[in-house]
Enzyme design. Structure first.
Site, PDB file in Angstrom:
ATOM      1  N   LYS A 191      -1.234  -7.954  -8.552  1.00 29.77           N
ATOM      2  CA  LYS A 191      -2.136  -7.968  -7.395  1.00 29.77           C
ATOM      3  C   LYS A 191      -1.735  -6.828  -6.468  1.00 29.77           C
ATOM      4  O   LYS A 191      -0.776  -6.936  -5.709  1.00 29.77           O
ATOM      5  CB  LYS A 191      -2.062  -9.288  -6.625  1.00 29.77           C
ATOM      6  N   GLY A 208      14.322   7.422  -0.287  1.00 26.12           N
ATOM      7  CA  GLY A 208      14.354   7.934  -1.652  1.00 26.12           C
ATOM      8  C   GLY A 208      15.455   7.275  -2.455  1.00 26.12           C
ATOM      9  O   GLY A 208      16.554   7.041  -1.964  1.00 26.12           O
ATOM     10  N   ALA A 209      15.158   6.952  -3.686  1.00 28.38           N
ATOM     11  CA  ALA A 209      16.127   6.300  -4.565  1.00 28.38           C
ATOM     12  C   ALA A 209      15.861   6.730  -6.000  1.00 28.38           C
ATOM     13  O   ALA A 209      14.722   7.009  -6.367  1.00 28.38           O
ATOM     14  CB  ALA A 209      16.029   4.779  -4.451  1.00 28.38           C
ATOM     15  N   GLY A 258      -2.652 -13.644  -3.860  1.00 30.33           N
ATOM     16  CA  GLY A 258      -1.195 -13.717  -3.816  1.00 30.33           C
ATOM     17  C   GLY A 258      -0.695 -15.139  -3.677  1.00 30.33           C
ATOM     18  O   GLY A 258       0.314 -15.523  -4.280  1.00 30.33           O
ATOM     19  N   GLU A 310      11.284  -7.706  -2.188  1.00 29.76           N
ATOM     20  CA  GLU A 310      11.651  -6.401  -1.644  1.00 29.76           C
ATOM     21  C   GLU A 310      10.879  -6.238  -0.343  1.00 29.76           C
ATOM     22  O   GLU A 310       9.708  -5.882  -0.340  1.00 29.76           O
ATOM     23  CB  GLU A 310      11.290  -5.276  -2.630  1.00 29.76           C
ATOM     24  N   PHE A 327       0.806  -1.219   0.000  1.00 27.50           N
ATOM     25  CA  PHE A 327       0.000   0.000   0.000  1.00 27.50           C
ATOM     26  C   PHE A 327       0.839   1.269   0.000  1.00 27.50           C
ATOM     27  O   PHE A 327       0.381   2.317  -0.454  1.00 27.50           O
ATOM     28  CB  PHE A 327      -0.931   0.021   1.220  1.00 27.50           C
ATOM     29  N   CYS A 345       9.646   1.560   3.180  1.00 27.49           N
ATOM     30  CA  CYS A 345      10.621   0.526   3.543  1.00 27.49           C
ATOM     31  C   CYS A 345      11.998   1.142   3.758  1.00 27.49           C
ATOM     32  O   CYS A 345      12.852   0.566   4.441  1.00 27.49           O
ATOM     33  CB  CYS A 345      10.673  -0.561   2.474  1.00 27.49           C
ATOM     34  N   THR A 346      12.213   2.348   3.210  1.00 28.15           N
ATOM     35  CA  THR A 346      13.491   3.041   3.383  1.00 28.15           C
ATOM     36  C   THR A 346      13.426   4.117   4.466  1.00 28.15           C
ATOM     37  O   THR A 346      14.360   4.906   4.606  1.00 28.15           O
ATOM     38  CB  THR A 346      13.941   3.689   2.063  1.00 28.15           C
ATOM     39  N   SER A 350       6.058  -6.950   3.798  1.00 24.24           N
ATOM     40  CA  SER A 350       6.713  -7.291   5.050  1.00 24.24           C
ATOM     41  C   SER A 350       7.596  -8.518   4.885  1.00 24.24           C
ATOM     42  O   SER A 350       7.417  -9.326   3.961  1.00 24.24           O
ATOM     43  CB  SER A 350       5.669  -7.569   6.136  1.00 24.24           C
ATOM     44  N   GLY A 397       7.039 -11.934   2.724  1.00 24.71           N
ATOM     45  CA  GLY A 397       8.065 -12.366   1.781  1.00 24.71           C
ATOM     46  C   GLY A 397       8.547 -13.777   2.026  1.00 24.71           C
ATOM     47  O   GLY A 397       8.824 -14.532   1.089  1.00 24.71           O
TER      48      GLY A 397
END
Length: 514
Positions: free
Chosen positions: A189, A463-464, A229, A267, A165, A301-302, A246, A250
């Site tokens: 999905k 940020g990437a 999924g 990821e 999300f 996540c970062t 999460s 994963g």
């Protein structure tokens, strides 16, 4: 809606002013007997729309259509596929404001971050267009005379994409733009918490694809919960499953895909730290730390979870942080005056509360206390105050990722100790050091430095850029998406040897005569 902020115009612009069925093979929207999913905005608690989740028969129809489309799509030259993706990038440019506003409203991140997410989609389309003419293999010298060796890459087939999300559209684009130019088809999905942004993307894509006579089934949308999924993960017709979420999710996806010897691109969670040395520019460090900790309300996540601060400057940094946090404006993410929007839902608020209680129970010292913000103009029950605690790295709560704006401050004495603290968590996604000392930065980037997939100097963890491969190590999953040579995961490698002589010499000088 208590405040409009132009969201109705955005929904109309995206053709989302009525309820949709949900799942789609492109231009074809599929009926389903699955349960209805209501999408509520965390910004004001209002219902945006209701969609229908897929059922197993819907899933079967989508995968069968995708498999048939793959046989046609792979025959189209890669530069021609790239041209279609280029047009998708242009379509996203036209819809940037509307889609960015929907991302902000449905997910809760600030409007500027919503626009930034759509820009990431545009950027990856641009990257993929160039890539469509650069799907290079290698040539090798053969040990046998009159032989030529080389390798080439072929499309894999169906790529399953499970997205989270917090980046409801960008991560899909990272995967699909590359997969499409590689000759693959995609089954997406999205998170059941952000279905409308996914439907908007599918509609934008469908128009571009129809204009270019792209086969039905190259872009597929699968609305549903974890069951969908699981079906993707277990399906042998889906050679690659790319899953973002999460670590717990994963591990389940990786195990299921691994049991059938498929490929999983994972990821997963991050527990990211910034090391601040005595040689750092503290004003620069403050900006990186605060945005990293509170951007997207700590739901990246970062996101920066830990600040590892040298003991000589610890008190000074704490004072600057307290002052900065005191100036944060929290409220509706569509109001561009606000820095911090809401958490995604009440469940996330509960996790935030539990994490704060656990941190205090373990002995963390409160620097800026957290609280749920109710009344006073807050339009839903999902707004919280970003919190800061002084803690130890070995606290159990510090070792785990909490998807909320909670920042832990940790003291260190030597750079070796700081790097050891940075690495001493199960996750390995993003990391950073703030220093003007070249020796410190080089040590941080060396083989004995950060063990993360991303290591930055004088910028934050969050940020990437599209050009670099994105991903992490350890419990972050080891996957790589986006730039560099991440495209190779969407293809199968083949080694070729051609004999253009009249003899058949064997490798390693083996003799076989009769």
């Amino acid at each position: 809606m208590s405040k409009e902020y132009g969201i109705q115009d955005a929904l109309k612009n995206l053709d989302l002013n009525t309820a949709e069925l949900g799942s789609s093979t492109g231009s074809c929207w599929l009926p389903s007997t699955g349960t209805a999913i209501a999408s509520y905005s965390p910004a004001d608690g209002q219902l945006i729309g209701t969609v229908q989740s897929a059922d197993p028969s819907t899933y079967t129809k989508i995968v069968e259509t995708a498999a048939a489309a793959f046989k046609k799509w792979r025959e189209i030259p890669a530069p021609k596929r790239g041209e279609v993706v280029r047009q998708l990038g242009d379509a996203l440019r036209e819809k940037k404001q509307a889609l960015g506003k929907l991302v902000s409203y449905e997910m809760g991140k600030s409007y500027q971050e919503g626009l930034g997410e759509v820009q990431e989609m545009i950027d990856i389309c641009d990257f993929a267009v160039g890539l469509s003419r650069q799907l290079y293999g290698l040539t090798m010298h053969s040990e046998r005379p009159g032989h030529r060796m080389y390798e080439q890459y072929h499309p894999l087939g169906i790529v399953g994409i499970i997205s989270a999300f917090n980046f409801p559209v960008a991560v899909w684009a990272w995967n699909t733009a590359l997969a499409w130019v590689c000759g693959d088809v995609a089954v997406w999905k999205p998170s059941e918490k952000t279905p409308l942004t996914a439907i908007a993307c599918q509609k934008i894509t469908a128009k571009v694809f129809a204009h270019n006579d792209v086969p039905e089934g190259v872009s597929n949308l699968l609305i549903g919960d974890a069951q969908m999924g699981q079906l993707l993960s277990a399906d042998t017709r889906v050679p690659l499953v790319s899953a973002t979420g999460s670590t717990r999710m994963g591990k389940a996806v990786g195990q299921t895909v691994g049991q059938r010897l498929g490929r999983a691109l994972l990821e997963l969670g991050g527990n990211n730290a910034i090391i601040i040395t005595p040689n750092a520019d503290l004003d620069m460090s403050l900006i990186g730390a605060v945005f990293g900790a509170v951007g997207t309300c700590g739901q990246r996540c970062t996101s920066t979870r830990r600040l590892i601060i040298h003991e000589d400057i610890f008190d000074e940094v704490v004072a600057k942080l307290k002052s900065a946090y005191g100036q944060l404006k929290i409220g509706n993410p569509l109001d561009e005056q606000n820095h911090v929007g809401p958490l995604i839902d009440k469940e996330a608020v509960q996790m935030y509360q539990e994490a704060i209680a656990k941190a205090k129970a373990e002995g963390a010292k409160t620097v800026v206390d957290g609280e749920i913000l109710v009344g006073g103009g807050y339009e839903s029950e999902c707004y919280v105050k970003p919190a800061i605690f002084e803690a130890r790295n070995d606290f159990e709560i510090v070792q785990h990722e909490t998807f909320a704006p909670i920042l832990y401050l940790i003291r260190y004495a030597t750079l070796d100790e700081a790097i050891a603290l940075q690495n001493d968590v199960p996750q390995g996604l993003s990391s950073a050091i703030m220093t003007r000392d070249m020796r410190e930065s080089e040590q941080f980037l060396s083989f004995a430095g950060s063990d993360c997939g991303i290591a930055n100097v004088n910028i934050g963890t969050s940020g990437a850029e599209i050009g670099g491969a994105f991903g992490g190590e350890k419990e972050t999953g080891g996957g790589r998406e986006s730039g560099s040579d991440a495209w190779k995961v969407y293809m199968r490698r083949q080694t070729n040897t051609i004999n253009y002589t009249n003899d058949l010499p064997l490798a390693q000088g083996i003799k076989f005569e009769f």
